[in-house]
Enzyme design. Structure first.
Site: not given
Ligand code: XUL
Ligand code: CO
Length: 436
Positions: A101, A104, A232, A271, A296, A307, A339
Site C-alpha cells: 500500500h 505502508d 478484493e 475473507h 491473498d 480476520d 496477505d
C-alpha cells in the site's frame, strides 16, 4: 546498515526428508508440474504491510514484534532503509513478487503534496531494489482506511471532499504502480460499507463507488497503465457490512455498473470464511465468471469470528485452491500473495521466515497433489459422468434451448419418475485422501 536478515542464507529446496527448518521441503522452484515450473505456477508474493509494518498490537496490548527497521523517528530515510531490509528478506525467500500500500511504504505527510513527495522518495528505492534483485511488483494499492478522514469510507464517504481526496490518492498510487512495472492494482474496500443503515444512503454510496472505479479505469488508460485491476471481497471488518461482501456480490456490482471487463477478483481465504464460504467456493464463483484473478493466501481460525490472517499450512486448503486454479488455467497476472501475519507471540524476525517457508511449502504441496489428482482422472471422470444425462437426448435439448415447459411435460409424462444415482460424497472424500 546491516540488514536484519544478513545472517540468513538463501532458503533452498532440500526435499521432504530435510530437518533444516530454513529449507523448503516441497517448494522446488524449477520443478516442472503440468508443463510449467512451480515458480511460474505459484507466483509467490510477500506483502509489505504485515511483514514490515505489523507490530503485533491488538485491542489489549502494544506491539510485541522485534523489528530493527522500526527503531527510528518515522522519517523518509527510515522508510527507505526499511525497503532494503524487506528486499533482502524476499530475496532470501526466493519469492518473485511483492505487494504494497502507498502508506505502508512511505510516511503520511501533513498534506497530500507532502505524502506524494514522501512516496516518490521511497519509490525510488523500491525501483532500485527491484532492479538489483529482479523481484517484481504483483500489485500496488492505496491505503484508504487508516487515516481518520476515511472514517465514513473513501469512495463511499458521505462527504464529497473525502471522495476527491481518495481519488487523488489513488491517482498517485496508480502512477507509482506503473512506474514500478506493477502487474496489477487492487481495490480492497477498507471502509467502503456502513456501521448503521440509519445514517446511510446505500444506493448513492454504491453509485459513487462505481463512479470511482470508472475514474480509475479511465485514468489508467490515460497514463498507459496496463496492469490488471482487482477487487478484493470481504464481508465485514472494519465496517459492520462491506459492500464488496463476497465474490458473488462483487460480480453483481461489477455487472450492474458495467465494470466486468475491467476488474477481476483478488480472493482471500479468511475473507471467504468470514463470508460463510470456503475459499474454493469463492474461487469457483470467480472462475465460472471468468474473473479469477489473484489470491491473498492466508487462513482464518474457524473457532474465531474475525480476520486472523494466519499463514496457510492446511494441505486440504492448498490442494483445493490449486485444483480450482489449475481447472481455470492457472494464474496469468495474479499470484499467491501471502496477505498473512505471524502471531503476536512469534515476535522475532526469523519467525517471518518460518511463516513464509511454511506457506510456500503448503502451496507447493497443494499444487503437486492437485496435479496428481488431475493426472489420475477419477475425480474429473466422476463429475463428468454425474452430468452425462445432459450430453444427449432431453438434457442436450434443454441446454440448447430447443424445448420449453410444454415439451418437457410431454416428455416426462412418457418417461415417468427420474432415476437417480448416489452423489458418493464419502467415496470422493476417501479418494482425495489417497493423494494427501
Ligand atoms: C485487509 C486486506 C488488505 C488488502 C489490501 O483485510 O486483506 O490488506 O489485501 O488492501
Ligand atoms: Co488481502
Amino acid at each position: 546498515m546491516p540488514s536484519a536478515f544478513a545472517r540468513i542464507k538463501p532458503v533452498q529446496y532440500e526435499g521432504p526428508k530435510s530437518k533444516n527448518p530454513l529449507s523448503f521441503k516441497w517448494y522446488n522452484p524449477d520443478e516442472v508440474v503440468e508443463g510449467k515450473t512451480m515458480k511460474d505456477h505459484l507466483r509467490f508474493s510477500v506483502v509489505y504491510w504485515h511483514t514490515m509494518r505489523g507490530a503485533g498490537a491488538d485491542m489489549f496490548g502494544w506491539g510485541t514484534a522485534k523489528r530493527p527497521w522500526e527503531l527510528g523517528e518515522g522519517t523518509v530515510k527510515q522508510a527507505q532503509d526499511r525497503v532494503r531490509h524487506f528486499f533482502e528478506l524476499v530475496e532470501k525467500l526466493g519469492a518473485p513478487y511483492y505487494a504494497f500500500h502507498d502508506r505502508d511504504v512511505a510516511p503520511h505527510g501533513k498534506t497530500l503534496a507532502q505524502s506524494n513527495k514522501n512516496l516518490d522518495a521511497v519509490v525510488k528505492v523500491l525501483k532500485e531494489e527491484q532492479k538489483r534483485t529482479g523481484i517484481k511488483l504483483l500489485w500496488g494499492t492505496a491505503q484508504l482506511f487508516v487515516h481518520p478522514r476515511y472514517m465514513h469510507g473513501a469512495a463511499t464517504s458521505c462527504e464529497a471532499d473525502v471522495f476527491a481526496y481518495a481519488a487523488a490518492q489513488v491517482k498517485k498510487a496508480l502512477e507509482v504502480t506503473k512506474t514500478l512495472g506493477g502487474e496489477g492494482y487492487t481495490f480492497w474496500g477498507g471502509r467502503e460499507g456502513y456501521s448503521t443503515l440509519w445514517n446511510t444512503d446505500m444506493k448513492r454510496e454504491l453509485d459513487h463507488l462505481a463512479r470511482f472505479l470508472h475514474m480509475a479505469v479511465d485514468y489508467a488508460k490515460q497514463i498507459g497503465f496496463k496492469g490488471q485491476f482487482y477487487i478484493e471481497p470481504k464481508p465485514k471488518e472494519p465496517t459492520k457490512h462491506q459492500y464488496d461482501a463476497d465474490a458473488a456480490a462483487c460480480l453483481n456490482f461489477l455487472r450492474e455498473y458495467g465494470l466486468t471487463k475491467h476488474l477481476k477478483l483478488n480472493l482471500e481465504t479468511n475473507h471467504a470464511t468470514l463470508a460463510g464460504h470456503s475459499m474454493q467456493h469463492e474461487m469457483e464463483v470467480a472462475g465460472a465468471a471468468g474473473a479469477l484473478g489473484s489470491i491473498d493466501a492466508n487462513t482464518g481460525d474457524l473457532m474465531l469470528g474475525w480476520d486472523t490472517d494466519q499463514f496457510p499450512t492446511d494441505i486440504y486448503l492448498t490442494t483445493q485452491c490449486m485444483l480450482t486454479m489449475l481447472k481455470y488455467g492457472g494464474f496469468t497476472t495474479g499470484g499467491v500473495n501471502f496477505d498473512a501475519k505471524v502471531r503476536r507471540e512469534s515476535f522475532e524476525p526469523i519467525d517471518l521466515l518460518h511463516a513464509h517457508i511454511g506457506g510456500m511449502d503448503a502451496f507447493a504441496r497443494g499444487l503437486k497433489i492437485a496435479a496428481a489428482i488431475r493426472q489420475d482422472g477419477r475425480l474429473a471422470d466422476f463429475v463428468k459422468n454425474r452430468y452425462r444425462s445432459w450430453d444427449d437426448g432431453i438434457g442436450r435439448d434443454i441446454e440448447k434451448g430447443k424445448v420449453g415447459f410444454k415439451e418437457l411435460e410431454k416428455y416426462i409424462l412418457k418417461a415417468g419418475e427420474p432415476k437417480l444415482e448416489s452423489g458418493r460424497q464419502e467415496f470422493l472424500e476417501n479418494l482425495i485422501n489417497e493423494f494427501i
